[in-house]
Design a protein around this motif. Structure first.
Motif, PDB file in Angstrom:
ATOM      1  N   LYS A 173       0.804  -1.183   0.023  1.00 65.58           N
ATOM      2  CA  LYS A 173       0.131   0.020   0.204  1.00 65.58           C
ATOM      3  C   LYS A 173       0.932   1.222  -0.083  1.00 65.58           C
ATOM      4  O   LYS A 173       0.623   2.338  -0.568  1.00 65.58           O
ATOM      5  CB  LYS A 173      -0.747   0.312   1.040  1.00 65.58           C
ATOM      6  N   SER A 222      -5.143   5.326  -0.367  1.00 62.41           N
ATOM      7  CA  SER A 222      -6.015   5.585   0.691  1.00 62.41           C
ATOM      8  C   SER A 222      -6.421   4.603   1.800  1.00 62.41           C
ATOM      9  O   SER A 222      -6.319   4.947   2.812  1.00 62.41           O
ATOM     10  CB  SER A 222      -7.514   5.995  -0.142  1.00 62.41           C
ATOM     11  N   GLU A 223      -6.087   3.357   1.154  1.00 65.41           N
ATOM     12  CA  GLU A 223      -6.361   2.224   2.040  1.00 65.41           C
ATOM     13  C   GLU A 223      -5.023   2.370   3.202  1.00 65.41           C
ATOM     14  O   GLU A 223      -4.868   2.068   4.181  1.00 65.41           O
ATOM     15  CB  GLU A 223      -6.286   0.845   1.378  1.00 65.41           C
ATOM     16  N   TYR A 224      -3.783   2.795   2.518  1.00 63.03           N
ATOM     17  CA  TYR A 224      -2.652   2.799   3.370  1.00 63.03           C
ATOM     18  C   TYR A 224      -2.778   3.866   4.646  1.00 63.03           C
ATOM     19  O   TYR A 224      -2.163   3.507   5.545  1.00 63.03           O
ATOM     20  CB  TYR A 224      -1.492   3.373   2.412  1.00 63.03           C
ATOM     21  N   LYS A 226      -5.631   4.566   6.291  1.00 68.10           N
ATOM     22  CA  LYS A 226      -6.232   4.142   6.877  1.00 68.10           C
ATOM     23  C   LYS A 226      -5.507   3.286   8.362  1.00 68.10           C
ATOM     24  O   LYS A 226      -6.000   3.051   9.288  1.00 68.10           O
ATOM     25  CB  LYS A 226      -7.387   3.038   6.447  1.00 68.10           C
ATOM     26  N   ASP A 227      -4.428   2.730   7.841  1.00 70.72           N
ATOM     27  CA  ASP A 227      -3.461   2.026   9.064  1.00 70.72           C
ATOM     28  C   ASP A 227      -2.734   3.005   9.938  1.00 70.72           C
ATOM     29  O   ASP A 227      -2.200   2.499  10.937  1.00 70.72           O
ATOM     30  CB  ASP A 227      -2.404   1.198   8.391  1.00 70.72           C
TER      31      ASP A 227
END
Length: 274
Positions: A173, A222-224, A226-227
């Motif tokens: 990600k 964008s998923e990256y 979220k972490d």
């Protein structure tokens, strides 16, 4: 004013002159992390200016990038670096001339990570200079965008972890985060690249395929984010992603880029959300 404070001010000035887009999100980071990310960005921008230079011979680029990569893998010698670039002093911008200063700016306990990432990037750039940036397949595009941008995502993840040991991010990600931003830049600069004989499109691809490539990587980017549970770092990542997505939409309807007013509006909206 101490030399360290003066150097940091000069670094931020060069950063602002070099990339206004990057200068906006970096100010959301807390001071030590801001200084560290600025150092890392300027190191990488220094070598990027060599790879992209319109008036420098390919063999000269290869030699410089290879020499810089090797020097970054050992104890970087500022005097040797200045001697290396001296013949090209009039060609190279200030951000490249002052590479030794940007290394000096980086905190000692993380500088080796920044140097290692910059060394890998310089080595990859040298490889693609030799190949004359001939992108034949999607794998070629992935390889090129990894070296010039995906590596930035990986290095940033290292810096987040150094700053806060509780931050765990996904490497793929992180790479996509950098790749997506780079793909948007490629789309923006396509005509300019074609004029210098470079076409960052795999065989059989049209511009629309590159739009899809950019969108897919930005979605992973964008998923990256979220972490990451840190407001400053989250804002640092969200701003360029939002600007890149808006730029994609603007290009879709024939505009070259978004306006400064649109940039300000996007940043303000993100600040309200976070």
């Amino acid at each position: 004013m101490s030399e360290a404070v003066l150097l940091q001010r000069e670094a931020m000035d060069v950063l602002k002159q070099t990339s206004r887009t990057f200068f906006i999100p970096i100010n959301f980071l807390e001071p030590t992390l801001r200084k560290t990310v600025a150092s890392a960005y300027l190191c990488m921008r220094a070598i990027d200016e060599i790879e992209d230079h319109p008036d420098m011979e390919a063999e000269t680029k290869r030699q410089l990038l290879t020499a810089i990569s090797e020097s970054m893998k050992t104890s970087f010698d500022a005097d040797k670096y200045r001697a290396l670039i001296q013949p090209y002093q009039n060609l190279l911008p200030i951000v490249t001339q002052r590479l030794a200063d940007w290394i000096l700016l980086c905190p000692p306990d993380v500088v080796e990570k920044v140097k290692a990432s910059t060394a890998d990037m310089a080595e990859g750039m040298a490889k693609w200079v030799v190949k004359d940036w001939r992108i034949r397949t999607k794998e070629d595009l992935d390889d090129y965008t990894y070296y010039v941008a995906g590596l930035v995502g990986c290095m940033l993840s290292d810096l987040w972890k150094w700053h806060d040991h509780n931050i765990e991010t996904d490497r793929e990600k992180a790479i996509a985060f950098g790749r997506g931003l780079q793909a948007v830049n490629i789309l923006r600069n396509q005509e300019e690249d074609w004029e210098r004989g470079v076409r960052f499109l795999p065989d059989g691809w049209e511009r629309e395929d590159l739009f899809l490539y950019a969108k897919q990587n930005l979605a992973m980017g964008s998923e990256y984010v979220k972490d990451i549970n840190n407001r400053g770092i989250t804002m640092f990542c969200k701003v360029p992603l939002a600007l890149a997505s808006s730029t994609l939409k603007a290009m879709k309807i024939g505009r070259e880029k978004i306006t400064r007013k649109e940039v300000e509006s996007i940043v303000a909206e993100l600040e309200n959300q976070n």
